[in-house]
Design a protein around this motif. Sequence first.
Motif, PDB file in Angstrom:
ATOM      1  N   ASN A 202       0.817  -1.215   0.000  1.00 31.69           N
ATOM      2  CA  ASN A 202       0.000   0.000   0.000  1.00 31.69           C
ATOM      3  C   ASN A 202       0.849   1.263   0.000  1.00 31.69           C
ATOM      4  OD1 ASN A 202      -2.242   1.648   0.099  1.00 31.69           O
ATOM      5  ND2 ASN A 202      -2.639   1.339   2.277  1.00 31.69           N
ATOM      6  N   ALA A 203       0.609   2.117  -1.008  1.00 26.72           N
ATOM      7  CA  ALA A 203       1.247   3.436  -1.120  1.00 26.72           C
ATOM      8  C   ALA A 203       2.761   3.359  -1.291  1.00 26.72           C
ATOM      9  CB  ALA A 203       0.917   4.306   0.094  1.00 26.72           C
ATOM     10  N   ARG A 204       3.244   2.265  -1.854  1.00 29.62           N
ATOM     11  CA  ARG A 204       4.665   2.147  -2.176  1.00 29.62           C
ATOM     12  C   ARG A 204       4.836   1.151  -3.316  1.00 29.62           C
ATOM     13  NH1 ARG A 204       6.927  -0.043   3.448  1.00 29.62           N
ATOM     14  NH2 ARG A 204       5.346   1.433   4.143  1.00 29.62           N
ATOM     15  N   TYR A 205       5.888   1.341  -4.091  1.00 30.03           N
ATOM     16  CA  TYR A 205       6.174   0.394  -5.160  1.00 30.03           C
ATOM     17  C   TYR A 205       6.412  -0.997  -4.569  1.00 30.03           C
ATOM     18  CZ  TYR A 205       7.166   4.144  -8.598  1.00 30.03           C
ATOM     19  OH  TYR A 205       7.105   5.206  -9.458  1.00 30.03           O
ATOM     20  N   TYR A 252      -3.502   1.321  -6.791  1.00 27.25           N
ATOM     21  CA  TYR A 252      -2.303   0.494  -6.951  1.00 27.25           C
ATOM     22  C   TYR A 252      -2.307  -0.205  -8.317  1.00 27.25           C
ATOM     23  CZ  TYR A 252       0.780  -3.544  -5.874  1.00 27.25           C
ATOM     24  OH  TYR A 252       1.751  -4.516  -5.881  1.00 27.25           O
ATOM     25  N   MET A 255      -1.439   2.174 -11.085  1.00 23.78           N
ATOM     26  CA  MET A 255       0.001   2.411 -11.126  1.00 23.78           C
ATOM     27  C   MET A 255       0.718   1.267 -11.836  1.00 23.78           C
ATOM     28  SD  MET A 255       2.989   1.234  -9.517  1.00 23.78           S
ATOM     29  CE  MET A 255       2.450   0.589  -7.928  1.00 23.78           C
ATOM     30  N   LEU A 285       5.195   9.144 -11.084  1.00 27.36           N
ATOM     31  CA  LEU A 285       4.626   8.216 -10.101  1.00 27.36           C
ATOM     32  C   LEU A 285       5.426   8.204  -8.799  1.00 27.36           C
ATOM     33  CD1 LEU A 285       3.971   5.148 -12.464  1.00 27.36           C
ATOM     34  CD2 LEU A 285       2.348   6.934 -11.797  1.00 27.36           C
ATOM     35  N   ASP A 286       6.683   8.610  -8.882  1.00 24.68           N
ATOM     36  CA  ASP A 286       7.596   8.466  -7.750  1.00 24.68           C
ATOM     37  C   ASP A 286       7.140   9.220  -6.501  1.00 24.68           C
ATOM     38  OD1 ASP A 286       9.214   6.829  -9.230  1.00 24.68           O
ATOM     39  OD2 ASP A 286      10.764   8.342  -9.615  1.00 24.68           O
ATOM     40  N   LYS A 288       4.370   9.588  -5.089  1.00 24.82           N
ATOM     41  CA  LYS A 288       3.480   8.808  -4.220  1.00 24.82           C
ATOM     42  C   LYS A 288       4.064   7.451  -3.855  1.00 24.82           C
ATOM     43  CE  LYS A 288      -1.075   6.609  -3.915  1.00 24.82           C
ATOM     44  NZ  LYS A 288      -1.303   7.040  -2.507  1.00 24.82           N
ATOM     45  N   TRP A 289       4.765   6.808  -4.806  1.00 25.00           N
ATOM     46  CA  TRP A 289       5.080   5.390  -4.655  1.00 25.00           C
ATOM     47  C   TRP A 289       6.524   5.092  -4.282  1.00 25.00           C
ATOM     48  CZ3 TRP A 289       0.783   2.503  -4.606  1.00 25.00           C
ATOM     49  CH2 TRP A 289      -0.351   3.013  -5.247  1.00 25.00           C
ATOM     50  N   SER A 296      12.894   4.001  -6.492  1.00 22.89           N
ATOM     51  CA  SER A 296      12.478   4.339  -7.845  1.00 22.89           C
ATOM     52  C   SER A 296      13.270   3.538  -8.876  1.00 22.89           C
ATOM     53  CB  SER A 296      12.682   5.841  -8.092  1.00 22.89           C
ATOM     54  OG  SER A 296      12.445   6.163  -9.445  1.00 22.89           O
TER      55      SER A 296
END
Length: 321
Positions: A202-205, A252, A255, A285-286, A288-289, A296
């Motif tokens: 959630n909320a990360r790559y 998600y 993305m 996108l970076d 947020k993620w 990244s």
Amino acid sequence: MLRTGIAVVATTMLLAGAAVAQQQQQPAAAPPPPDFSKVEIKTTDLGDNVYMLEGQGGNITVAVAKDGIIMVDGEFAPLHDKIKAAISNVSNQPIKYLINTHFHGDHTGGNEPFAKDGAVVVAEVNVRNRLAAGTTNGLTGVKTPPAPQDALPAKTYTGAFHIRLNGRVADLKHIANAHTDGDTYVWFKTANVLSTGDTFTNARYPNIDFANGGNIKGMIAAADTYLKLTNGKTRIVPGHGPLADKAALMEYRTMLTTARDRMAKLVKEGKSEDDVVAAKPFADLDAKWAPSELASKNFIRVVYHSLADKKDTGSSTGKGA
């Protein structure tokens, strides 16, 4: 004399260059272990006697039945006592089952100590295979040695499996070639709680372990499965990150598909891994993620390998057990 001096300088420069090249070829060292003495376990009540535990590593789900506990993932072995103490605050029932959502150590480190307590460790068959054989990180080259026998899942399945205790059912399903080749999601239908492991962060790559069967196409397929399964009231326990809902899951998935489509274009154009990292295709996108520049770059690399590597990462299914 001058010739000798030039020769010495040239030799020195050649050796220095070789040393630098050798250093560049060496795989990155594993990060230092966390200070487990400082880790605190946070417990969130999800309703219907189901709880989310956050500590160091993958998130944990605890589902309490009348005659025992089903636990999803176990973080690291040194946190065993803290995790048990946190669970004892919500139930005195024994932990009867520990489910591994995949093989990575921040989710399976607790296998051995919880198994010694009497829990049956359950996982998709590829989890046991990976733990038993040892693995290599595709990004860093860092090798993880085979796990001890007592840390291996005692019960494995292919396709689907169901765990039943008095008043509680956990539905386990395998998602092929997503985060790894051995991913399991766990659906507690009556509680409306879904545990995804690292197929959803959630909320990360996410990390996509392409060297061990992972692929972005499988990650998107996992998100599609979860979107069909859940509703607006579902509590979703991600592999990492805060408790999520269906709206977060949809964001998600968007993305992931954006990343896949952009990378597919670059791969089709014949770009190399270095080319795509330099192009920064996910820069927008970076914010947020990606919590860091390294996160990244790593996501660019794992998506690239998902689409560019010439190997069969097609999905495989098994029969229910």
